[in-house]
Write an enzyme that holds these catalytic residues in place. Structure first.
Site, PDB file in Angstrom:
ATOM      1  N   ASP A  86       0.805  -1.225   0.000  1.00 43.70           N
ATOM      2  CA  ASP A  86       0.000   0.000   0.000  1.00 43.70           C
ATOM      3  C   ASP A  86       0.837   1.275   0.000  1.00 43.70           C
ATOM      4  OD1 ASP A  86       1.004  -0.283   2.538  1.00 43.70           O
ATOM      5  OD2 ASP A  86      -0.882   0.094   3.580  1.00 43.70           O
ATOM      6  N   GLU A  87       2.099   1.169  -0.404  1.00 46.38           N
ATOM      7  CA  GLU A  87       2.968   2.348  -0.448  1.00 46.38           C
ATOM      8  C   GLU A  87       3.839   2.326  -1.698  1.00 46.38           C
ATOM      9  OE1 GLU A  87       4.970   3.650   3.340  1.00 46.38           O
ATOM     10  OE2 GLU A  87       4.398   1.631   3.943  1.00 46.38           O
TER      11      GLU A  87
END
EC number: 2.7.7.7
Length: 422
Positions: free
Chosen positions: A117-118
């Protein structure tokens, strides 16, 4: 990239870069709320296997009650009695992550996936097309909201260290820009724990020198830091100054991985060695198959065991020959397991191969080994077409559902670090 490429970062201008860090907000929980409208606006927490795990992530509604990642379920329920537990849907999370990461390439080819998620993006060359990093961030946030119904926080800064710091400053759905001239004054009040790469152990060690903020770290004598921390002392000093020359590294330019591994947390603690060996074989097959798919062989096999009380330890051995055969990985790991007098029921089991060598597959010279290699190749072909464990070892046929239950921080959308999850 060099020459006239509009996305290149000119050498010698490393301090003039525009780096963006994107962080999806409460990603797993937000995906669940988007997929199920009944969960929207409610305190939810994503957990692993139902009934026995820690909180993987919590919605912002749950965080308002103090529910945090890593909490045990009974602690989370005590903090928020109305908490709704949702069992993790790893296939959905990885599918959406891959789609988002692919979309980021519309803004620059210099995209480094940092986790599920990054991501970091080097926008230095893209500014000629989009005008400013802030405009890119607004476009990116709008697209993610429109296509996925999700929010993200974005930080923009001259380097990766500060961009990640910036993305943490306003959550959820934030956008923070750190300009070069603002760095010194900002770091005067930023605690060192906010910097990515400074963990609890380093914090305690620095606190003994009276260092609690980034500016204090930047002003502290480098020779003392080096004497205490060794080679990373200089890096700590530069982090305190907000300096970071590390590039944004796209997947195709990333260094070769140093290990291939899988682990699983059981739905219930395992006591019978026969059950543990069955899972060990499954993990060995997952490791071997991924290694074979990417032309990797390893010499060292590592077994990781976590007890019910979360005590974790590893054992490893180095073979005389390289291997990526599942049966050989299993036998080596099984020998390690059999050398351990298990003191408690086992909560987690992991298998990993290291000392890797990238090379093409070569059939063994002798007949028996050649037949085993061909059989393995045939199994891989079927599983590549029909999915994980369509064909497998007989002892696994009636076993529990196969697949990774935990998404590793090393997971990537493509390449050898991509793991098929259940």
């Amino acid at each position: 990239m060099t020459g006239n490429d509009p996305f290149s970062t000119p050498q010698g201008r490393i301090h003039d870069r525009t780096i963006l860090h994107l962080d999806m907000n409460a990603f797993f929980a937000s995906v669940e709320q988007q997929a199920n409208p009944c969960l929207r606006g409610k305190p939810i927490a994503v957990v692993g296997a139902a009934g026995r795990t820690v909180i993987l992530t919590a919605s912002y509604e749950a965080r308002a009650f103090g529910v945090k990642t890593g909490m045990r379920i009974h602690e989370a329920k005590a903090a928020c009695p109305d908490l709704i537990l949702v069992t993790t849907n790893n296939r959905l999370y990885t599918h959406i992550s891959r789609s988002i990461m692919a979309m980021l390439h519309d803004f620059t080819p210099l995209v480094e996936v940092f986790s599920i998620d990054e991501a970091f993006l080097d926008l230095t060359g893209s500014l000629r097309l989009f005008g400013s990093g802030e405009r890119v961030a607004h476009l990116m946030k709008a697209r993610i909201r429109h296509h996925f119904g999700l929010s993200c926080s974005i930080g923009i800064a001259p380097n990766k260290l500060l961009a990640k710091l910036a993305s943490e400053m306003k959550k959820p759905d934030g956008l923070t820009l750190i300009r070069p001239e603002e760095v010194a004054s900002l770091l005067e009040r930023v605690p060192i724990r906010e910097l990515c790469g400074i963990g609890a152990t380093t914090q305690r060690a620095l606190a003994r020198y009276g260092i609690t903020t980034c500016s204090e770290l930047g002003r502290f004598p480098v020779d003392i830091l080096t004497r205490h921390f060794g080679v990373i002392g200089e890096r700590l000093h530069r982090m305190g100054l907000g300096e970071d020359d590390s590039p944004v590294v796209p997947a195709e330019e990333a260094e070769e991985v140093k290990s291939v591994g899988h682990s699983t947390t059981f739905d219930r603690d395992m006591e019978r060695r026969e059950d543990i060996h069955c899972w060990l074989l499954q993990l060995a097959e997952m490791v071997g198959r991924r290694a074979r798919r990417h032309g990797v062989m390893g010499k060292t096999v590592t077994l990781t065991v976590r007890y019910a009380d979360f005590t974790t330890f590893s054992r490893q051995t180095t073979r005389s020959t390289l291997t990526n055969r599942s049966d050989e990985i299993y036998r080596t790991a099984a020998e390690l397991l059999d050398s351990i007098d298990l003191a408690q029921p086992v909560r987690l089991l992991g298998v990993r191969i290291t000392n890797l060598c990238y090379q093409g597959e070569q059939l063994p010279l002798f007949g028996a080994e050649r037949k085993k290699a061909l059989a393995t190749c045939a199994m891989d072909s079927v599983n590549n077409r029909y999915g994980e464990f369509a064909v497998t070892f007989g002892s696994l046929v009636d076993g529990e559902k196969k697949g990774s239950k935990v998404i590793s921080p090393a997971w990537r959308p493509e390449g050898i670090q991509r793991v098929e999850v259940g």
